[in-house]
Design an enzyme around this catalytic site. Structure first.
Site, short mmCIF file in Angstrom:
data_model
loop_
_atom_site.label_atom_id
_atom_site.label_comp_id
_atom_site.label_asym_id
_atom_site.label_seq_id
_atom_site.Cartn_x
_atom_site.Cartn_y
_atom_site.Cartn_z
N HIS A 183 0.80 1.16 -3.87
CA HIS A 183 -0.35 0.26 -4.03
C HIS A 183 -1.70 0.90 -3.74
CE1 HIS A 183 2.44 -2.98 -4.71
NE2 HIS A 183 3.06 -2.71 -3.57
N ARG A 225 5.70 3.87 1.71
CA ARG A 225 6.11 3.45 0.37
C ARG A 225 5.06 2.53 -0.24
NH1 ARG A 225 6.71 -1.48 -1.90
NH2 ARG A 225 8.24 -1.60 -3.53
#
Length: 118
Positions: free
Chosen positions: A83, A78
């Site tokens: 990111h 995730r």
């Protein structure tokens, strides 16, 4: 079971079902997946939801870390999708869909079924 944890377990279940629905009317084909930007983004979004829900679950109750295989890796994925989006590998995501998602689905169904029986 804490009602919030149950809600997050159902969020995981829904996201897995959504991913499966993307392939409902066709065979899972890596090359078609790789060429379909909308499909890739939809799968990635559902993987983000799964990772966030698993993070919330184990933050609330660390016992779930042993009940959800690779919980830390799910959270790590995730974080990578969000990111480090520029380093996402289609092959890696595909491997997760084929090799890991079915086991996660089974574990989540077992956890939600346990709650329904209690």
């Amino acid at each position: 079971m804490d009602e919030r944890i149950l809600k997050w377990l159902f969020d995981v279940k829904i996201a897995i079902n959504e991913i499966e629905s993307y392939f409902e009317n066709s065979e899972k084909d890596f090359f078609k997946y790789r060429e379909n930007l909308m499909l890739k983004r939809a799968v990635e979004r559902d993987l983000e939801i799964i990772g966030e829900a698993v993070n919330r679950i184990i933050t609330k109750d660390s016992n779930f870390e042993s009940k959800i295989t690779n919980a830390k890796s799910i959270i790590g994925l995730r974080n990578q999708v969000i990111h480090a989006y520029d380093s996402i590998s289609d092959e890696n995501i595909w491997s997760i869909l084929i090799n890991h998602l079915p086991k996660l689905k089974s574990e989540i169904e077992m956890l939600t079924d346990q709650h329904n029986k209690s």
